[in-house]
Design an enzyme around this catalytic site. Structure first.
Site, PDB file in Angstrom:
ATOM      1  N   ARG A  93     -14.342  -9.290 103.256  1.00  0.00           N
ATOM      2  CA  ARG A  93     -14.789  -8.928 101.912  1.00  0.00           C
ATOM      3  C   ARG A  93     -15.367  -7.528 101.929  1.00  0.00           C
ATOM      4  O   ARG A  93     -15.573  -6.920 102.969  1.00  0.00           O
ATOM      5  CB  ARG A  93     -15.844  -9.924 101.416  1.00  0.00           C
ATOM      6  CG  ARG A  93     -15.340 -11.333 101.136  1.00  0.00           C
ATOM      7  CD  ARG A  93     -14.462 -11.413  99.889  1.00  0.00           C
ATOM      8  NE  ARG A  93     -15.027 -10.647  98.783  1.00  0.00           N
ATOM      9  CZ  ARG A  93     -16.047 -11.040  97.997  1.00  0.00           C
ATOM     10  NH1 ARG A  93     -16.615 -12.213  98.219  1.00  0.00           N
ATOM     11  NH2 ARG A  93     -16.482 -10.296  97.019  1.00  0.00           N
ATOM     12  N   CYS A 135      -5.592 -16.397  90.427  1.00  0.00           N
ATOM     13  CA  CYS A 135      -5.425 -15.235  91.298  1.00  0.00           C
ATOM     14  C   CYS A 135      -5.567 -15.572  92.779  1.00  0.00           C
ATOM     15  O   CYS A 135      -5.107 -14.812  93.624  1.00  0.00           O
ATOM     16  CB  CYS A 135      -6.463 -14.178  90.932  1.00  0.00           C
ATOM     17  SG  CYS A 135      -6.325 -13.535  89.254  1.00  0.00           S
ATOM     18  N   ARG A 182     -14.138  -2.396 104.216  1.00  0.00           N
ATOM     19  CA  ARG A 182     -13.119  -3.119 104.984  1.00  0.00           C
ATOM     20  C   ARG A 182     -12.410  -2.195 105.977  1.00  0.00           C
ATOM     21  O   ARG A 182     -12.123  -2.587 107.106  1.00  0.00           O
ATOM     22  CB  ARG A 182     -12.120  -3.776 104.025  1.00  0.00           C
ATOM     23  CG  ARG A 182     -12.709  -4.988 103.316  1.00  0.00           C
ATOM     24  CD  ARG A 182     -11.709  -5.661 102.420  1.00  0.00           C
ATOM     25  NE  ARG A 182     -11.578  -4.966 101.139  1.00  0.00           N
ATOM     26  CZ  ARG A 182     -10.688  -5.278 100.216  1.00  0.00           C
ATOM     27  NH1 ARG A 182      -9.808  -6.248 100.440  1.00  0.00           N
ATOM     28  NH2 ARG A 182     -10.644  -4.621  99.073  1.00  0.00           N
ATOM     29  N   ARG A 204      -2.865 -15.604  99.961  1.00  0.00           N
ATOM     30  CA  ARG A 204      -1.449 -15.233  99.926  1.00  0.00           C
ATOM     31  C   ARG A 204      -1.054 -14.468 101.178  1.00  0.00           C
ATOM     32  O   ARG A 204      -0.038 -14.764 101.814  1.00  0.00           O
ATOM     33  CB  ARG A 204      -1.171 -14.372  98.677  1.00  0.00           C
ATOM     34  CG  ARG A 204       0.228 -13.755  98.651  1.00  0.00           C
ATOM     35  CD  ARG A 204       0.338 -12.712  97.541  1.00  0.00           C
ATOM     36  NE  ARG A 204      -0.603 -11.618  97.720  1.00  0.00           N
ATOM     37  CZ  ARG A 204      -0.387 -10.562  98.502  1.00  0.00           C
ATOM     38  NH1 ARG A 204       0.719 -10.461  99.208  1.00  0.00           N
ATOM     39  NH2 ARG A 204      -1.295  -9.600  98.594  1.00  0.00           N
ATOM     40  N   ARG A 205      -1.861 -13.466 101.554  1.00  0.00           N
ATOM     41  CA  ARG A 205      -1.550 -12.698 102.757  1.00  0.00           C
ATOM     42  C   ARG A 205      -1.699 -13.554 104.009  1.00  0.00           C
ATOM     43  O   ARG A 205      -0.844 -13.531 104.898  1.00  0.00           O
ATOM     44  CB  ARG A 205      -2.480 -11.480 102.854  1.00  0.00           C
ATOM     45  CG  ARG A 205      -2.249 -10.441 101.767  1.00  0.00           C
ATOM     46  CD  ARG A 205      -3.093  -9.194 102.017  1.00  0.00           C
ATOM     47  NE  ARG A 205      -2.978  -8.278 100.903  1.00  0.00           N
ATOM     48  CZ  ARG A 205      -3.977  -7.905 100.118  1.00  0.00           C
ATOM     49  NH1 ARG A 205      -5.197  -8.394 100.328  1.00  0.00           N
ATOM     50  NH2 ARG A 205      -3.786  -7.060  99.124  1.00  0.00           N
ATOM     51  N   LYS A 256      -3.534  -7.215  89.364  1.00  0.00           N
ATOM     52  CA  LYS A 256      -3.505  -8.428  90.196  1.00  0.00           C
ATOM     53  C   LYS A 256      -4.838  -9.180  90.163  1.00  0.00           C
ATOM     54  O   LYS A 256      -4.893 -10.362  90.512  1.00  0.00           O
ATOM     55  CB  LYS A 256      -3.126  -8.094  91.637  1.00  0.00           C
ATOM     56  CG  LYS A 256      -4.155  -7.286  92.418  1.00  0.00           C
ATOM     57  CD  LYS A 256      -3.672  -6.997  93.834  1.00  0.00           C
ATOM     58  CE  LYS A 256      -4.677  -6.176  94.616  1.00  0.00           C
ATOM     59  NZ  LYS A 256      -5.950  -6.869  94.838  1.00  0.00           N
ATOM     60  N   ASP A 257      -5.917  -8.508  89.743  1.00  0.00           N
ATOM     61  CA  ASP A 257      -7.228  -9.150  89.680  1.00  0.00           C
ATOM     62  C   ASP A 257      -7.485  -9.838  88.342  1.00  0.00           C
ATOM     63  O   ASP A 257      -8.477 -10.561  88.205  1.00  0.00           O
ATOM     64  CB  ASP A 257      -8.340  -8.127  89.926  1.00  0.00           C
ATOM     65  CG  ASP A 257      -8.354  -7.611  91.353  1.00  0.00           C
ATOM     66  OD1 ASP A 257      -7.770  -8.285  92.222  1.00  0.00           O
ATOM     67  OD2 ASP A 257      -8.942  -6.543  91.596  1.00  0.00           O
TER      68      ASP A 257
END
Length: 306
Positions: free
Chosen positions: A146, A239, A152, A128-129, A80-81
């Site tokens: 971040r 992305c 996190r 997106r989230r 996904k990155d």
């Protein structure tokens, strides 16, 4: 035979690379593998949201440079990155079987998306989230989050946010899924294209490395993530845009079912649609064109970088 792997310094990147190495050495007894740790721009700049500093390609450029210069044979990425276009001279040599695709909510107070109080804060590094959260709970405040997973997670458990949302695959790979308060159902939050899958990148002119990597290739995962990434590519997005996609495949019929989503930053406008096909790239591109015809392009034009 010896393979050198480029990897970022984070615990997740190291774990993913070590998993690939162990699986390769099991498939090829006698194969010697080593890691070369490389710090990327994305690892250095931690005080700004990803879209503001150039998106998730910041986590891959230095590793790709090492590949192109011939200093390493492979680089292991969270798919996904990876930008949808490979740099000239590089290819995705292998995509192993996919892990957890769902997003996970973590709250020190045990909140779920439903029980979070009005005006609660949710930490996330993903537009997106954040957009999908706001479509479900417009009263919630989303705040930039971040750092690596450990950082996190610590912020969530310290109560700096009422909850945070992370990709579930990273948590399971690091054996941290005991902290998950809620696995968010896919009908509520679609993942990023390629989420949960690894991509092992190598040089396109390397004849030997891909033949070794082939032992880990999973054809079904390759087809599904190819469809998802073709959807993103067909929209002209990178992305960091609020685009989600998830594909599944029928093993008996080899039919791919792809669901795609384009959603505005405030969660108030969305185009969500599903299509089926047998050609992954064609399916993703056709679904993207259908989404554009239904207004997805207009939604993406409104995206701003804060």
């Amino acid at each position: 035979m010896k393979l050198t792997f480029a990897t970022r310094p984070s615990a997740l990147a190291r774990r993913q690379t070590q998993w690939v190495i162990a699986a390769l050495q099991k498939a090829h007894p006698g194969l010697v593998c080593e890691e070369k740790v490389i710090i990327t721009q994305g690892d250095k700049i931690l005080d700004k949201p990803l879209p503001e500093i150039g998106g998730k390609g910041l986590f891959t450029q230095e590793l790709e440079s090492e590949l192109l210069n011939g200093r390493v044979h492979c680089a292991v990425h969270s798919l996904k990155d990876l930008p949808v276009e490979n740099p000239v001279g590089l290819t995705i040599g292998c995509i192993p079987a996919r892990a957890e695709v769902r997003d996970a909510l973590i709250s020190a107070r045990g909140y779920t998306l439903t029980t979070l109080p009005t005006n609660a804060s949710i930490g996330t590094s993903s537009l997106r989230r954040a957009s999908q959260i706001l479509s479900l709970r417009p009263d919630i405040k989303t705040e930039s989050l971040r750092g690596n997973i450990d950082t996190r997670l610590r912020k969530a458990l310290d109560g700096q946010y009422d909850a945070i949302i992370l990709a579930g695959a990273g948590l399971t790979r690091l054996d941290l899924d005991q902290h998950v308060t809620e696995w968010i159902p896919l009908d509520l939050m679609l993942p990023a294209p390629g989420q949960g899958a690894l991509a092992i990148q190598c040089r396109a002119d390397d004849q030997t490395t891909p033949s070794l990597l082939a032992a880990l290739e999973d054809d079904s995962t390759r087809k599904c993530v190819t469809a998802e990434r073709a959807f993103l590519s067909g929209l002209g997005g990178g992305c960091s845009v609020p685009v989600a996609a998830y594909a599944v495949i029928s093993d008996q019929l080899s039919v791919i079912s792809l669901t795609g989503l384009v959603i505005s930053e405030d969660g108030k406008k969305a185009v969500k649609l599903t299509g089926q096909g047998v050609d992954a790239s064609q399916l993703g591109n056709e679904l993207a064109q259908q989404a554009i015809a239904q207004g997805a392009g207009d939604i993406l034009k409104l995206i701003t970088i804060h």
